[in-house]
Design a protein around this motif. Sequence first.
Motif, mmCIF file in Angstrom:
data_model
loop_
_atom_site.group_PDB
_atom_site.id
_atom_site.type_symbol
_atom_site.label_atom_id
_atom_site.label_comp_id
_atom_site.label_asym_id
_atom_site.label_seq_id
_atom_site.Cartn_x
_atom_site.Cartn_y
_atom_site.Cartn_z
ATOM 1 N N LEU A 47 39.074 37.220 34.959
ATOM 2 C CA LEU A 47 40.303 36.771 34.310
ATOM 3 C C LEU A 47 41.440 37.753 34.595
ATOM 4 N N ARG A 48 41.140 39.045 34.545
ATOM 5 C CA ARG A 48 42.164 40.066 34.806
ATOM 6 C C ARG A 48 42.709 39.940 36.233
ATOM 7 N N ALA A 49 41.819 39.799 37.210
ATOM 8 C CA ALA A 49 42.245 39.687 38.612
ATOM 9 C C ALA A 49 43.087 38.433 38.824
ATOM 10 N N LEU A 50 42.660 37.318 38.249
ATOM 11 C CA LEU A 50 43.403 36.069 38.376
ATOM 12 C C LEU A 50 44.780 36.197 37.729
ATOM 13 N N THR A 51 44.832 36.809 36.553
ATOM 14 C CA THR A 51 46.098 36.985 35.843
ATOM 15 C C THR A 51 47.048 37.884 36.634
ATOM 16 N N GLN A 52 46.534 38.948 37.208
ATOM 17 C CA GLN A 52 47.378 39.843 38.007
ATOM 18 C C GLN A 52 47.931 39.110 39.225
ATOM 19 N N HIS A 53 47.108 38.259 39.825
ATOM 20 C CA HIS A 53 47.574 37.471 40.966
ATOM 21 C C HIS A 53 48.678 36.504 40.533
ATOM 22 N N ILE A 54 48.465 35.833 39.419
ATOM 23 C CA ILE A 54 49.479 34.906 38.898
ATOM 24 C C ILE A 54 50.781 35.645 38.622
ATOM 25 N N ALA A 55 50.689 36.795 37.978
ATOM 26 C CA ALA A 55 51.886 37.586 37.651
ATOM 27 C C ALA A 55 52.671 37.961 38.900
ATOM 28 N N SER A 56 51.974 38.216 39.997
ATOM 29 C CA SER A 56 52.660 38.631 41.213
ATOM 30 C C SER A 56 53.188 37.457 42.041
ATOM 31 N N GLN A 57 52.685 36.249 41.786
ATOM 32 C CA GLN A 57 53.041 35.099 42.607
ATOM 33 C C GLN A 57 53.860 34.023 41.898
ATOM 34 N N ARG A 58 53.857 34.011 40.598
ATOM 35 C CA ARG A 58 54.435 32.888 39.857
ATOM 36 C C ARG A 58 55.918 32.709 40.139
ATOM 37 N N THR A 59 56.339 31.437 40.103
ATOM 38 C CA THR A 59 57.745 31.109 40.268
ATOM 39 C C THR A 59 58.302 30.493 38.989
ATOM 40 N N GLN A 60 57.439 30.209 38.036
ATOM 41 C CA GLN A 60 57.893 29.624 36.765
ATOM 42 C C GLN A 60 57.032 30.134 35.628
ATOM 43 N N TYR B 205 52.294 27.406 37.018
ATOM 44 C CA TYR B 205 53.008 28.615 37.440
ATOM 45 C C TYR B 205 53.791 28.464 38.737
ATOM 46 N N GLY B 206 53.759 27.278 39.342
ATOM 47 C CA GLY B 206 54.642 26.982 40.455
ATOM 48 C C GLY B 206 54.314 27.611 41.787
ATOM 49 N N PHE B 207 53.074 27.899 42.048
ATOM 50 C CA PHE B 207 52.682 28.375 43.376
ATOM 51 C C PHE B 207 51.300 27.828 43.683
ATOM 52 N N GLN B 208 50.987 27.769 44.968
ATOM 53 C CA GLN B 208 49.736 27.155 45.403
ATOM 54 C C GLN B 208 48.633 28.188 45.583
ATOM 55 N N LEU B 209 47.482 27.897 45.003
ATOM 56 C CA LEU B 209 46.270 28.668 45.269
ATOM 57 C C LEU B 209 45.494 27.857 46.302
ATOM 58 N N ILE C 146 33.607 23.479 41.795
ATOM 59 C CA ILE C 146 34.433 22.376 41.290
ATOM 60 C C ILE C 146 35.342 22.889 40.163
ATOM 61 N N ASP C 147 34.793 23.723 39.293
ATOM 62 C CA ASP C 147 35.606 24.331 38.226
ATOM 63 C C ASP C 147 36.742 25.150 38.818
ATOM 64 N N MET C 148 36.460 25.878 39.880
ATOM 65 C CA MET C 148 37.483 26.717 40.497
ATOM 66 C C MET C 148 38.601 25.852 41.092
ATOM 67 N N LEU C 149 38.248 24.695 41.637
ATOM 68 C CA LEU C 149 39.269 23.781 42.139
ATOM 69 C C LEU C 149 40.148 23.273 41.003
ATOM 70 N N GLU C 150 39.538 22.949 39.872
ATOM 71 C CA GLU C 150 40.297 22.507 38.695
ATOM 72 C C GLU C 150 41.254 23.603 38.233
ATOM 73 N N ILE C 151 40.748 24.825 38.173
ATOM 74 C CA ILE C 151 41.575 25.963 37.760
ATOM 75 C C ILE C 151 42.757 26.127 38.717
ATOM 76 N N SER C 152 42.490 26.041 40.014
ATOM 77 C CA SER C 152 43.561 26.167 41.010
ATOM 78 C C SER C 152 44.647 25.126 40.788
ATOM 79 N N LEU C 153 44.239 23.915 40.490
ATOM 80 C CA LEU C 153 45.182 22.830 40.281
ATOM 81 C C LEU C 153 46.066 23.081 39.059
ATOM 82 N N VAL C 154 45.460 23.427 37.928
ATOM 83 C CA VAL C 154 46.273 23.632 36.719
ATOM 84 C C VAL C 154 47.165 24.870 36.842
#
Length: 93
Positions: free
Chosen positions: A80-93, A62-66, A49-57
């Motif tokens: 946190l590092r893996a998630l941040t690297q993914h965000i950095a590579s996918q973000r649109t905003q 950052y303007g992309f869908q998880l 459930i926490d992971m779903l919340e994180i995906s939503l925020v």
Amino acid sequence: MSDVPSVALDTLMNEVAELIIEALNLEVQASEVLPDDPLYGEGLGLDSIDMLEISLVISKRYGFQLRSDNEHNAQIYASLRALTQHIASQRTQ
């Protein structure tokens, strides 16, 4: 991994940690979320459930869908590092 400079990645990592803490009302400081500790289960002790919340925020911020059906979610949410690297590579905003 993206070609994001490590300083920018560190800044983003801190921002993502703060976003997670705020979204889940965790009683820790961003500096206490260690970059390579697991987010799910041990580490921060988050559940599905926490992971779903994180995906939503993250999607809103950052303007992309998880997606929950992404075959790479175990790697994306590994730390946190893996998630941040993914965000950095996918973000649109």
